[in-house]
Design a protein around this motif. Structure first.
Motif, mmCIF file in Angstrom:
data_model
loop_
_atom_site.group_PDB
_atom_site.id
_atom_site.type_symbol
_atom_site.label_atom_id
_atom_site.label_comp_id
_atom_site.label_asym_id
_atom_site.label_seq_id
_atom_site.Cartn_x
_atom_site.Cartn_y
_atom_site.Cartn_z
ATOM 1 N N SER A 152 36.719 38.889 37.811
ATOM 2 C CA SER A 152 37.549 38.307 36.765
ATOM 3 C C SER A 152 37.250 36.823 36.663
ATOM 4 C CB SER A 152 39.038 38.539 37.043
ATOM 5 O OG SER A 152 39.425 37.845 38.205
ATOM 6 N N GLN A 201 40.474 43.804 31.575
ATOM 7 C CA GLN A 201 41.354 42.733 31.088
ATOM 8 C C GLN A 201 40.575 41.904 30.090
ATOM 9 O OE1 GLN A 201 44.423 41.634 31.399
ATOM 10 N NE2 GLN A 201 45.289 42.719 33.161
ATOM 11 N N ALA A 250 41.437 48.252 28.142
ATOM 12 C CA ALA A 250 42.035 47.396 29.168
ATOM 13 C C ALA A 250 42.948 48.172 30.111
ATOM 14 C CB ALA A 250 42.796 46.244 28.510
#
Lengths: 291, 667
Positions: free
Chosen positions: B308, B254, B610
């Motif tokens: 993340s 991401q 991604a």
């Protein structure tokens, strides 16, 4: 025209050369095998009663006490016979071999006539087709040339053996037999020459061939037409066959030369591309007549 | 035996002239010679071959007729019935998605897939037909069915790598549709060369069965026609050739950036890193803005773990954001990710008002606004300035961006009517960016005026009362955009609502156009829809160029709205003006990568892999267990078509005839 004024001038020139140097070489004023009233000493033999005392060698008798008789080589005028091949194979080539044959015949005959020899011409193919009888003297040259000029290649089957057989049976003196031919004789040229030798003629060969006969260039599928017999032969000429042909032809030429050498015959091999005077001079040089 | 084109047998009629020529050839060239005695002697030496020599012309004729017959039959393309029955129609599907760029198989998985596909193609038999389908990014038929081995082989070799997602399932469906188009009794199958990293692999693997016998390579597994993946016209079996090993890979799955909701100059980065391996890894995550590092994070990831984080940063200048994962693994494409952060432009605003504190402050608090407040409108307004008329508006609104609030008089764009006592917004355009995050249905708007737009076709009603009277509308005229809000700010409660500053911010953003819009990074292989309003500046050229991250150029039509893509490589794609086509109507210059456009890009779009699916390059274990490395059985010489053998025999006979000719003529 085969024999023109220039040709006659050349004949005269050749006869002048030959007069000085030809003695005892090829033609005319030749020593015969007969002993007799000549001036050139040959050998001795024992005296036998009845011999001419004038021929006794007194010098030998004075030194050794032996009665020996001197022998001399008798000289005589030579008989020269020209056997000219008039077969159709002689008409082959450019210029035809037959032209050179006639020119050489004329030249040698003129030289002989100039040397007070007797000459005769026998034109033959499968048989004797024309005959120029034995004659003597330079004044006969014009009729000789006319005779030669009238000759044409003809006939279908050259056979030198048969010709010589009939020629040799003639009641005539022996002498020099000049055979002018290509010698393309399916029956073999040797038999004729052997006959000449056996009948005590002195054969001399002048063999003429065309370069195209020695080195043909044709290839492929061809119908070969024999100029003499008109027979046709289908052949496939390959490079290999050409090589074989050249080999066979060269062997034939070597055979002719070897035959002459073997029996001590004069042999001149030439192509039809040379001038006749060059050929005559070459023959003289070969015989040691000119340097 | 059958013939593909029996009409070609008419060529046999050429035998008639050959025979005629042969007969004519019998008449040989005649050549006189002085004697044939020497030739006789020569030819007598060749007597052993005389029979052959007599026959060789006939043999030559027969050879020539045989050659003609062979050529005629070859052109007629004969085939046997069994040959037609055993012919195959095979679709080769090669996965050229991002995961096939993994280097666990040297040099890459795609290169290995090509090599194995070549082996299959080398086994192509006569009357076999092969087709090639690429399964990366978008299923695509590279080569339709052809029996020409070289065509398929060169198509395989020219298959390019992509960073797009794997679409093997769709590719197989496409392959089966291809196969389903023709039914002529040929054996049909689909051979897939993939690493097994695609959606639907579970369906495929559940139907896999080991092969037995036949010509199929032992390394291939067979999916029965009953698999859900075979939901296509044809029921041809699918064979899956697995390429790759269970290699470890860590990738950025991401990387997105967005504007801060609280800071007009701020932006937020969402980054996610996934460890697609069976071992924990340590690596470093770096983020650069225009090659200047703005953040570095050391990472420790468990096997299969994810990390993340949202980074909050500030920048008015914008630029290229590049995330880099410092880790040496099987796939390089997911170790970087990029995003484009547009520059924030200061917007000049001219507020013409007799005085309203709320209105003035709502502009002042915006750091991207340079506010000028005047009581009367000046004669001329600088270009690019947003003019806000409060209550008093000129009869003819000036060109440019105009925001009219609570108009007291009519203008050229609207007529004014009676007051509306207490209008309630009953309908608002939720799709318009002007109404983003705005709710007006509970806002009191006393003494609003009834307005009637004079250009209804160019007018967009953003909010209207229950009586269908527009309260807030936009006019998109050619001279500039206009917003009209009929709200008495002194008596209503709109200034006290959060909708007010948001509406003003939306309005300013709308006036600024899309130039400052932050375009999200796309997944590689996506399509992008763009319009000319997205460009940083108006295009001057008649045509545009799409520049790939590798520098390859592709001409685009200069139309208002277009869809570009698939953007199948990671990196920043640019739309630039075509320097060879500065004037309208001028011929488009050839596409060469050495072209150097002079202006800055009109638009930049970031593409990232991604994709957790593509980053996980480990083939499913059950597929790997069934896979071996044996090579397919190659087609032998016997697989050649009949015409090939006929032609070969003809060639031999030609050589024979040539040799005979040489021997006959040239020796």
């Amino acid at each position: 025209m085969l024999f023109d004024g220039d040709f006659l001038k050349k004949l005269e020139y050749l006869s002048l050369i030959s007069r000085r140097v030809f003695r005892g070489s090829i033609l005319a004023q030749r020593r015969t095998k007969q002993m007799g009233g000549g001036i050139e000493f040959a050998d001795h033999r024992e005296y036998t009663p009845g011999d001419d005392f004038r021929h006794l060698d007194w010098n030998v008798y004075a030194r050794h006490g032996d009665l020996l008789l001197k022998r001399f080589q008798e000289e005589e005028d030579l008989h020269v016979y020209f056997l000219i091949d008039c077969s159709r194979s002689m008409g082959f080539g450019n210029p035809p071999k037959f032209d050179l044959a006639r020119q050489v015949t004329a030249a040698l005959a003129y030289i002989a006539l100039s040397n007070l020899d007797r000459i005769g011409i026998i034109a033959y193919s499968q048989e004797i087709i024309a005959d120029f009888p034995l004659t003597r003297g330079k004044d006969r040259i014009l009729s000789l040339l006319r005779f030669l000029e009238k000759l044409e290649p003809q006939g279908t089957d050259t056979n030198l053996g048969r010709i010589v057989n009939s020629f040799a049976l003639r009641p005539q003196r022996r002498g020099l037999a000049v055979v002018i031919s290509d010698l393309f004789d399916p029956n073999g040229y040797e038999r004729g020459l052997d006959l000449l030798r056996h009948r005590t003629y002195e054969p001399h060969l002048v063999q003429i061939h065309d370069p195209a006969e020695a080195r043909p260039q044709m290839l492929g599928e061809i119908e070969l037409v024999d100029a003499e017999t008109d027979s046709v032969r289908k052949v496939t000429i390959t490079e290999r066959a050409l090589r074989e042909y050249r080999k066979v032809f060269d062997n034939f030429q070597a055979g002719v030369a070897g035959y002459g050498k073997k029996y001590g015959l004069g042999c001149t091999q030439t192509t039809n591309e040379v001038d006749f005077e060059d050929l005559i001079l070459r023959m003289m040089r070969t015989a040691g007549a000119v340097s | 035996m059958f013939f593909e084109s029996p009409g070609s047998l008419l060529w046999l009629a050429l035998g008639v002239p050959i025979i005629i020529f042969y007969i004519l050839k019998i008449r040989l060239r005649r050549l006189p010679v002085s004697t044939v005695m020497f030739w006789t002697q020569v030819l007598e030496e060749q007597n052993p071959r005389s029979i052959w020599q007599r026959l060789r012309h006939l043999v030559s004729l027969l050879l020539q007729l045989a050659m003609l017959a062979l050529l005629a039959f070859a052109v007629a393309d004969p085939y046997f019935f069994w040959e037609a029955r055993s012919a195959r129609r095979i679709v080769i599907v090669i996965d050229n998605s991002a995961s096939m760029n993994a280097t666990d198989v040297k040099p890459t998985r795609l290169a290995e897939a090509k090599r194995q596909a070549e082996q299959w193609i080398a086994g192509m038999r006569h009357r076999d037909e092969f087709a090639l389908v690429a399964a990366g990014t978008q299923p695509q038929v590279i080569v339709g069915f052809t029996s020409r081995q070289k065509t398929v082989s060169s198509a395989v070799q020219s298959l390019a790598t992509t960073d797009g997602p794997s679409q093997v399932a769709d590719a197989v469906a496409l392959a089966r549709r291809l196969l389903g188009e023709r039914q002529d009794g040929k054996q049909q199958e689909v051979v897939v060369f993939s690493d097994g990293r695609f959606s639907g692999v579970e369906e495929l693997s559940s139907a896999l069965a080991p092969l037995s016998g036949g010509r199929e390579p032992p390394g291939t597994t067979d999916a029965a026609a009953t698999s859900p993946i075979s939901n296509a016209t044809s029921q041809a079996p699918v064979k899956l050739q697995i390429i790759g090993t269970r290699a470890a890979n860590v990738g950025i799955t991401q990387f997105q950036v967005r504007r801060s909701l609280v800071d007009p100059l701020g932006y937020e980065i969402l980054a996610e890193v996934t460890n697609a391996s069976d071992q924990p890894v340590e690596c470093r995550f770096e983020v650069d803005l225009n090659d200047e590092p703005i953040d570095v994070v050391p990472l420790k990831l468990d096997a299969g773990g994810k990390w993340s984080q949202v980074f909050e940063k500030t920048s008015a200048l914008g630029g290229h954001l590049l995330a880099t994962l410092k880790h040496d693994d099987a796939l390089a494409a997911d170790n970087t990710a990029s995003a484009v952060l547009p520059r924030r432009e200061i917007q000049p605003v001219l507020l013409v008002t007799s005085g309203n504190l709320f209105l003035q402050k709502v502009f002042e608090v915006n750091p991207l606004v340079k506010l000028t407040v005047v009581a009367e409108a000046p004669a001329t307004v600088p270009a690019g300035t947003v003019v806000v008329y409060h209550r008093v508006a000129p009869d003819k609104l000036p060109a440019g961006q105009v925001f009219v609030i609570d108009p007291a008089n009519a203008t050229d764009l609207f007529a004014i009517g009676e007051q509306i006592a207490n209008p309630i917004v009953t309908k608002q355009d939720k799709d318009s960016p002007l109404m983003s995050h705005v709710r007006m249905d509970n806002v009191l708007m006393p003494e609003a005026r009834s307005l009637t737009p004079t250009l209804p076709e160019q007018t967009l009603i953003l909010a209207e009362a229950v009586t269908k009277e527009p309260l807030f509308f936009a006019v998109n005229r050619p001279e500039g955009r206009v917003l009209v809000l009929t709200v008495n700010l002194d008596k209503g409660d709109l200034p006290l609502r959060t909708a007010f500053p948001i509406t003003v911010a939306n309005a300013l953003h709308w006036f600024a156009g899309n130039k400052q819009d932050l375009r999200e990074s796309l997944a590689a292989g996506s399509l992008a829809t763009i319009s000319s309003s997205d460009f940083a500046h108006p295009a001057k050229s008649a045509s545009l160029l799409l520049k790939s991250p590798a520098g390859e150029l592709k001409t685009l039509p200069a139309i208002e709205r277009m869809t570009i893509g698939p953007l199948d490589h990671c990196g920043v794609w640019s739309i630039i003006e075509d320097p060879g086509s500065a004037d309208l109507g001028k011929a488009i210059a050839p596409k060469t990568s050495d072209k150097t456009p002079t202006d800055e890009p009109l638009l930049e779009i970031a593409c990232n892999l991604a994709s957790a699916t593509e980053s996980d390059v480990r083939p499913p274990e059950e597929l790997l267990a069934n896979s071996t490395t044996a090579s397919p059985v190659l087609a032998g010489l016997g697989s050649r078509p009949v015409w090939f053998w006929l032609l070969l025999t003809g060639l031999v006979l030609t050589t024979l005839e040539w040799v005979m000719y040489q021997r006959r003529v040239i020796s």
